[in-house]
Design a protein around this motif. Sequence first.
Motif, PDB file in Angstrom:
ATOM      1  N   HIS A  16     -63.664 -17.145 106.427  1.00 15.28           N
ATOM      2  CA  HIS A  16     -63.849 -15.672 105.545  1.00 15.28           C
ATOM      3  C   HIS A  16     -65.297 -14.607 105.948  1.00 15.28           C
ATOM      4  O   HIS A  16     -65.989 -15.393 106.475  1.00 15.28           O
ATOM      5  CB  HIS A  16     -63.595 -15.790 104.485  1.00 15.28           C
ATOM      6  CG  HIS A  16     -62.947 -16.622 103.755  1.00 15.28           C
ATOM      7  ND1 HIS A  16     -61.957 -15.228 103.732  1.00 15.28           N
ATOM      8  CD2 HIS A  16     -62.587 -17.121 103.818  1.00 15.28           C
ATOM      9  CE1 HIS A  16     -60.528 -16.283 102.934  1.00 15.28           C
ATOM     10  NE2 HIS A  16     -60.821 -17.704 103.032  1.00 15.28           N
ATOM     11  N   THR A  25     -59.920 -12.148 107.781  1.00  8.93           N
ATOM     12  CA  THR A  25     -60.096 -14.684 108.003  1.00  8.93           C
ATOM     13  C   THR A  25     -59.533 -14.275 109.555  1.00  8.93           C
ATOM     14  O   THR A  25     -58.381 -13.840 109.965  1.00  8.93           O
ATOM     15  CB  THR A  25     -59.396 -15.261 107.481  1.00  8.93           C
ATOM     16  OG1 THR A  25     -57.537 -14.513 107.212  1.00  8.93           O
ATOM     17  CG2 THR A  25     -59.353 -14.691 105.552  1.00  8.93           C
ATOM     18  N   HIS A  35     -62.522 -15.444  98.442  1.00 13.07           N
ATOM     19  CA  HIS A  35     -61.308 -14.863  99.883  1.00 13.07           C
ATOM     20  C   HIS A  35     -61.807 -13.774 100.426  1.00 13.07           C
ATOM     21  O   HIS A  35     -62.640 -12.871  99.480  1.00 13.07           O
ATOM     22  CB  HIS A  35     -60.068 -14.904  99.486  1.00 13.07           C
ATOM     23  CG  HIS A  35     -59.496 -16.308  99.927  1.00 13.07           C
ATOM     24  ND1 HIS A  35     -57.873 -15.968  99.437  1.00 13.07           N
ATOM     25  CD2 HIS A  35     -59.387 -17.245  99.551  1.00 13.07           C
ATOM     26  CE1 HIS A  35     -57.174 -16.918  99.533  1.00 13.07           C
ATOM     27  NE2 HIS A  35     -58.324 -17.843  98.829  1.00 13.07           N
ATOM     28  N   VAL A  71     -63.049 -11.140  97.220  1.00 12.12           N
ATOM     29  CA  VAL A  71     -61.360 -11.972  96.318  1.00 12.12           C
ATOM     30  C   VAL A  71     -62.023 -12.800  96.101  1.00 12.12           C
ATOM     31  O   VAL A  71     -62.268 -13.637  96.944  1.00 12.12           O
ATOM     32  CB  VAL A  71     -60.779 -11.182  97.144  1.00 12.12           C
ATOM     33  CG1 VAL A  71     -59.121 -11.563  97.052  1.00 12.12           C
ATOM     34  CG2 VAL A  71     -60.866  -9.984  98.102  1.00 12.12           C
ATOM     35  N   VAL A  95     -56.722 -12.945  92.884  1.00 14.14           N
ATOM     36  CA  VAL A  95     -55.339 -13.042  93.338  1.00 14.14           C
ATOM     37  C   VAL A  95     -54.754 -14.580  92.752  1.00 14.14           C
ATOM     38  O   VAL A  95     -55.666 -15.670  92.531  1.00 14.14           O
ATOM     39  CB  VAL A  95     -55.403 -13.273  94.778  1.00 14.14           C
ATOM     40  CG1 VAL A  95     -53.673 -14.029  95.449  1.00 14.14           C
ATOM     41  CG2 VAL A  95     -55.567 -11.829  95.601  1.00 14.14           C
ATOM     42  N   TYR A 150     -45.208 -11.599 102.209  1.00 16.12           N
ATOM     43  CA  TYR A 150     -45.645 -11.748 103.144  1.00 16.12           C
ATOM     44  C   TYR A 150     -44.158 -11.974 104.570  1.00 16.12           C
ATOM     45  O   TYR A 150     -43.170 -12.337 103.508  1.00 16.12           O
ATOM     46  CB  TYR A 150     -45.842 -13.132 103.469  1.00 16.12           C
ATOM     47  CG  TYR A 150     -47.682 -13.931 103.092  1.00 16.12           C
ATOM     48  CD1 TYR A 150     -47.967 -12.447 101.515  1.00 16.12           C
ATOM     49  CD2 TYR A 150     -48.217 -13.343 103.573  1.00 16.12           C
ATOM     50  CE1 TYR A 150     -49.601 -12.693 101.995  1.00 16.12           C
ATOM     51  CE2 TYR A 150     -49.886 -14.126 103.568  1.00 16.12           C
ATOM     52  CZ  TYR A 150     -50.007 -14.183 102.634  1.00 16.12           C
ATOM     53  OH  TYR A 150     -51.353 -13.747 102.566  1.00 16.12           O
ATOM     54  N   PHE A 176     -46.754  -7.134 104.151  1.00 17.46           N
ATOM     55  CA  PHE A 176     -47.824  -7.712 104.786  1.00 17.46           C
ATOM     56  C   PHE A 176     -47.442  -8.873 105.935  1.00 17.46           C
ATOM     57  O   PHE A 176     -46.977  -9.981 105.651  1.00 17.46           O
ATOM     58  CB  PHE A 176     -48.534  -8.737 103.997  1.00 17.46           C
ATOM     59  CG  PHE A 176     -50.117  -9.356 103.955  1.00 17.46           C
ATOM     60  CD1 PHE A 176     -50.870  -7.783 103.882  1.00 17.46           C
ATOM     61  CD2 PHE A 176     -50.551 -10.128 103.674  1.00 17.46           C
ATOM     62  CE1 PHE A 176     -52.274  -8.143 104.186  1.00 17.46           C
ATOM     63  CE2 PHE A 176     -51.435 -10.028 104.012  1.00 17.46           C
ATOM     64  CZ  PHE A 176     -53.104  -9.542 104.815  1.00 17.46           C
ATOM     65  N   CYS A 222     -53.080  -9.088  98.563  1.00 17.23           N
ATOM     66  CA  CYS A 222     -53.469 -10.094  99.382  1.00 17.23           C
ATOM     67  C   CYS A 222     -53.407  -8.288 101.243  1.00 17.23           C
ATOM     68  O   CYS A 222     -54.214  -8.132 101.603  1.00 17.23           O
ATOM     69  CB  CYS A 222     -52.049 -10.210 100.584  1.00 17.23           C
ATOM     70  SG  CYS A 222     -52.805 -12.536 100.173  1.00 17.23           S
ATOM     71  N   CYS A 244     -56.932  -6.599 100.221  1.00 18.80           N
ATOM     72  CA  CYS A 244     -57.763  -7.132 101.270  1.00 18.80           C
ATOM     73  C   CYS A 244     -57.880  -7.428 102.832  1.00 18.80           C
ATOM     74  O   CYS A 244     -58.012  -6.779 103.233  1.00 18.80           O
ATOM     75  CB  CYS A 244     -57.527  -8.846 100.607  1.00 18.80           C
ATOM     76  SG  CYS A 244     -58.420  -9.914 101.637  1.00 18.80           S
ATOM     77  N   ALA A 279     -57.305  -9.580 104.932  1.00 18.57           N
ATOM     78  CA  ALA A 279     -58.503 -10.018 105.814  1.00 18.57           C
ATOM     79  C   ALA A 279     -57.216 -10.581 106.378  1.00 18.57           C
ATOM     80  O   ALA A 279     -57.468 -11.658 108.136  1.00 18.57           O
ATOM     81  CB  ALA A 279     -59.018 -10.816 104.474  1.00 18.57           C
ATOM     82  N   CYS A 280     -56.365 -11.286 106.414  1.00 22.05           N
ATOM     83  CA  CYS A 280     -55.133 -12.753 106.898  1.00 22.05           C
ATOM     84  C   CYS A 280     -54.355 -11.548 108.034  1.00 22.05           C
ATOM     85  O   CYS A 280     -52.995 -12.582 108.717  1.00 22.05           O
ATOM     86  CB  CYS A 280     -54.320 -12.699 105.827  1.00 22.05           C
ATOM     87  SG  CYS A 280     -55.476 -13.860 104.905  1.00 22.05           S
TER      88      CYS A 280
HETATM   89  S1  SF4 Z   1     -54.965 -11.302 102.611  1.00 26.59           S
HETATM   90 FE1  SF4 Z   1     -54.919 -12.634 100.922  1.00 26.59          FE
HETATM   91  S2  SF4 Z   1     -54.845 -15.080 101.518  1.00 26.59           S
HETATM   92 FE2  SF4 Z   1     -56.130 -13.792 102.824  1.00 26.59          FE
HETATM   93  S3  SF4 Z   1     -58.387 -13.417 101.843  1.00 26.59           S
HETATM   94 FE3  SF4 Z   1     -56.807 -11.630 101.192  1.00 26.59          FE
HETATM   95  S4  SF4 Z   1     -56.580 -12.503  99.440  1.00 26.59           S
HETATM   96 FE4  SF4 Z   1     -57.164 -14.529 100.572  1.00 26.59          FE
END
Ligand code: SF4
Length: 350
Positions: free
Chosen positions: A33, A42, A95, A99, A157, A259, A286, A336, A339, A341-342
């Motif tokens: 992270h 991430t 996360h 998060v 989450v 996802y 996502f 997610c 956030c 990030a992924c």
């Molecule tokens: S996108 Fe989802 S799995 Fe990825 S860091 Fe953010 S909360 Fe965690």
Amino acid sequence: MPLTTRSALAVRGVRTPTAVRRGPGAGPSDDGHLVIDGANVTLPIDPGSPYVVRDGRIYDGELDLGVAAAPVRRPAFYDLTTADGVRYEQIALLHGADVLASTVVQTCIRYAEAERCRFCAIEESLRAGSTVAAKTPAQLAEVAEAAVRLDGVRQMVLTTGTTAGPDRGAKHLVRCVRAVLDAVPGLPVQVQIEPPGDLDTIDELKAAGATSIGIHVESTDDAVRRAWMPGKGSVPMAEYEAAWDRAVAVFGRNRVSTYLLIGLGEDPDELVAGAASLVERGVYPFVVPFRPLPGTLAVRDGATGPTAEVVADVTSRVARLLREAGMSGADQGAGCAACGACSALPAAGG
Ligand code: SF4
């Protein structure tokens, strides 16, 4: 950060010794992270990557890529332990920078080799002792309170392995959301479930106080679903569609997400067409690059991730669909997509 850079980083990872990282567990990522240009990101941590985090920047060899990057540090709540001796770190993880995430049931009825999602390692972290099999609502509430107070967590989450009951684990999440919000009123919480059988459970999750909901299909292509998710892929798409529609009716448009994994062999045009149908339903797709995780069947069988070009292509097209529909990840409020990030979507304006 330009989408091409973000996509290359997603595929090649970075070298950095210090970022908080989750082990292989539920879902498709064991990334480290970081905060890059102020946003959660991430990335795979790979000692063989050409990219390195140095002096608060990312370099490709000696070339400064022009982005500010800071590894997320170990949060203070990781050092606490419940009265019954469970480390907080075994209950929920940080996360990104803000998060809190927990897999409330760390086992899955589909984990036998013939059924298991080939990208998933949910029970590996349990075997490694880095988590506990089931988190109680009280434990989650205790950790959430500490993480908000000590580490500035701003959303949570809650996901789950699939359980044997007809609700597939969603009822336990109802109890978890209630307990967390009793302890931290107003904390945005996203729940992640399989279609729960009785769709009224979706209403119960909303009534418990969840802000948003993820119902994750990973691919809308039945051939890909059967090949990569023999157990979960046997749930008919019609069940997903009914659950998404109910969730949109209950939580609202763009408070529901799923996802979609890039790199499962699906034709990019079909992947984008699947995303378009989701956007039309009010569901945020996502899109996330598949990562081959240690401990998964995919790695045992030699699967590799997508190229940076495919990640950039699919992500930019899905981001355009989202923009045209007026759907932003941030508007999910929690989860997610909020956030970000992924996925490379935030770098593409999604
Ligand atoms: S996108 Fe989802 S799995 Fe990825 S860091 Fe953010 S909360 Fe965690």
